[in-house]
Design a protein around this motif. Structure first.
Motif, PDB file in Angstrom:
ATOM      1  N   GLU A   1     -23.044  11.612  16.496  1.00 51.36           N
ATOM      2  CA  GLU A   1     -24.450  11.822  16.155  1.00 51.36           C
ATOM      3  C   GLU A   1     -25.220  10.500  16.194  1.00 51.36           C
ATOM      4  O   GLU A   1     -26.351  10.434  16.710  1.00 51.36           O
ATOM      5  CB  GLU A   1     -24.567  12.463  14.763  1.00 51.36           C
TER       6      GLU A   1
ATOM      7  N   VAL B   1     -25.575   9.391  19.895  1.00 49.66           N
ATOM      8  CA  VAL B   1     -26.581  10.188  20.599  1.00 49.66           C
ATOM      9  C   VAL B   1     -27.989   9.756  20.196  1.00 49.66           C
ATOM     10  O   VAL B   1     -28.897   9.633  21.039  1.00 49.66           O
ATOM     11  CB  VAL B   1     -26.368  11.691  20.315  1.00 49.66           C
TER      12      VAL B   1
ATOM     13  N   MET C   1     -30.842   8.313  22.745  1.00 52.18           N
ATOM     14  CA  MET C   1     -32.151   8.945  22.875  1.00 52.18           C
ATOM     15  C   MET C   1     -33.266   7.945  22.576  1.00 52.18           C
ATOM     16  O   MET C   1     -34.301   7.934  23.240  1.00 52.18           O
ATOM     17  CB  MET C   1     -32.234  10.148  21.932  1.00 52.18           C
TER      18      MET C   1
ATOM     19  N   VAL D   1     -28.532  11.876  27.768  1.00 54.08           N
ATOM     20  CA  VAL D   1     -27.391  12.293  26.943  1.00 54.08           C
ATOM     21  C   VAL D   1     -26.671  13.443  27.643  1.00 54.08           C
ATOM     22  O   VAL D   1     -27.292  14.465  27.970  1.00 54.08           O
ATOM     23  CB  VAL D   1     -27.857  12.749  25.541  1.00 54.08           C
TER      24      VAL D   1
ATOM     25  N   SER E   1     -24.368  16.677  28.165  1.00 58.47           N
ATOM     26  CA  SER E   1     -24.281  17.873  27.320  1.00 58.47           C
ATOM     27  C   SER E   1     -23.044  17.864  26.440  1.00 58.47           C
ATOM     28  O   SER E   1     -23.083  18.303  25.285  1.00 58.47           O
ATOM     29  CB  SER E   1     -24.283  19.139  28.195  1.00 58.47           C
TER      30      SER E   1
ATOM     31  N   ASP F   1     -21.723  15.380  25.103  1.00 60.16           N
ATOM     32  CA  ASP F   1     -21.825  14.334  24.081  1.00 60.16           C
ATOM     33  C   ASP F   1     -22.610  14.828  22.857  1.00 60.16           C
ATOM     34  O   ASP F   1     -22.633  14.148  21.821  1.00 60.16           O
ATOM     35  CB  ASP F   1     -22.532  13.089  24.636  1.00 60.16           C
ATOM     36  N   LYS F   2     -23.246  15.967  22.985  1.00 61.12           N
ATOM     37  CA  LYS F   2     -24.047  16.484  21.877  1.00 61.12           C
ATOM     38  C   LYS F   2     -23.143  16.983  20.753  1.00 61.12           C
ATOM     39  O   LYS F   2     -22.116  17.606  21.012  1.00 61.12           O
ATOM     40  CB  LYS F   2     -24.949  17.617  22.367  1.00 61.12           C
TER      41      LYS F   2
ATOM     42  N   GLU G   1     -23.219  19.430  18.647  1.00 57.76           N
ATOM     43  CA  GLU G   1     -22.909  20.864  18.590  1.00 57.76           C
ATOM     44  C   GLU G   1     -21.870  21.253  19.640  1.00 57.76           C
ATOM     45  O   GLU G   1     -21.022  22.126  19.416  1.00 57.76           O
ATOM     46  CB  GLU G   1     -24.174  21.721  18.747  1.00 57.76           C
TER      47      GLU G   1
END
Length: 257
Positions: free
Chosen positions: A125, A128, A132, A138, A140, A142-143, A145
């Motif tokens: 988190e 990321v 940003m 970023v 996908s 690496d997110k 969720e």
């Protein structure tokens, strides 16, 4: 050297795999990379994998194992390899065992990078958020969720591999939350890759004293037989003199009569 790295997404397997490759002059085998290479090369198994992926289906184990079989047969893999991302299931591990047995090969170790998932998610988190803020793209996967879903899949499918290899006496676990260099050092120790300590030097003068003592021991050993011979000769001489004295005394007694 043939190794497997186990650990959930974000545990640092890729980083440690690269360091093992550099240190031991082996190759890193990533199933994703191998699949893409096989497809790009147009090999029979690559073309089969391509048709399966284009249909939106998962590549079956036998195809993945065949791609690995082709890859470890290449010249640059003769010194060994480190598998990153395979096997993912116990069934794949069993298939890998059969493949290696057919080639007369065996694994040298299985290293598990253990992590705290809660701390791992916080790290992702934070990373990321930094990306940003810097305007960086970023990925996908690496997110946070997405990572949560990947961690859940790892627990369900891949985590049981630890028990499989532990039962074979091959599993070694490392704290994957430690600093990168500490993790590398721990892996090196487990693989016996650290340098053997030099033997302690003998005390000053010990060699010289030993050399002096050796002739003395040899001389003493040589004197023992000489002393024994001398004692024996002296004893014989005494007996001879006693016999001569006895004979002279006997002659004097005879003359006196």
């Amino acid at each position: 050297m043939r190794l497997i790295l186990l650990g959930p997404p974000g545990a640092g397997k890729g980083t440690q795999a690269q360091r093992l490759v550099s240190k031991h002059k082996i190759v890193q085998l990533s199933t994703g990379d191998m699949l893409r290479a096989a497809v790009a090369a147009g090999t029979p198994v690559g073309l089969r994998a391509k048709s399966i992926m284009e249909a939106g289906q998962l590549v079956p184990d036998e195809v993945v194992v065949q791609i690995i079989a082709d890859r470890i047969g290449e010249p640059d893999a003769r010194n060994g390899f480190v598998l990153d991302g395979f096997p993912r299931t116990v069934a794949q591990a069993e298939a890998l065992d059969r493949l290696l047995a057919e080639r007369g090969l065996k694994l040298d170790g299985v290293i598990e990078l253990k992590v705290d998932e809660g701390i791992l998610l916080k790290r992702i988190e934070k990373r990321v958020a930094q990306m940003m803020a810097a305007g960086e793209k970023v990925r996908s996967d690496d997110k946070p969720e997405v990572l949560k879903g990947r961690l859940a899949a790892y627990r369900a499918q891949t985590a049981p591999l630890a028990g499989y290899y532990d039962a074979k006496g091959m599993l070694k676990s490392v704290d994957g939350m430690a600093p990168i260099d500490d993790v590398t050092a721990a892996i090196d120790r487990m693989l016996g890759a650290t340098k053997t300590p030099r033997a302690a030097k003998p005390a000053k003068g010990a060699g010289r004293n030993a050399r002096k003592a050796a002739p003395r021991r040899a001389a003493a050993k040589g004197r023992k037989p000489a002393r024994k011979t001398a004692r024996k000769a002296a004893s014989v001489g005494r007996k001879k003199k006693a016999g001569q004295a006895k004979r002279r005394k006997g002659r004097r007694l005879t003359k006196a009569r």
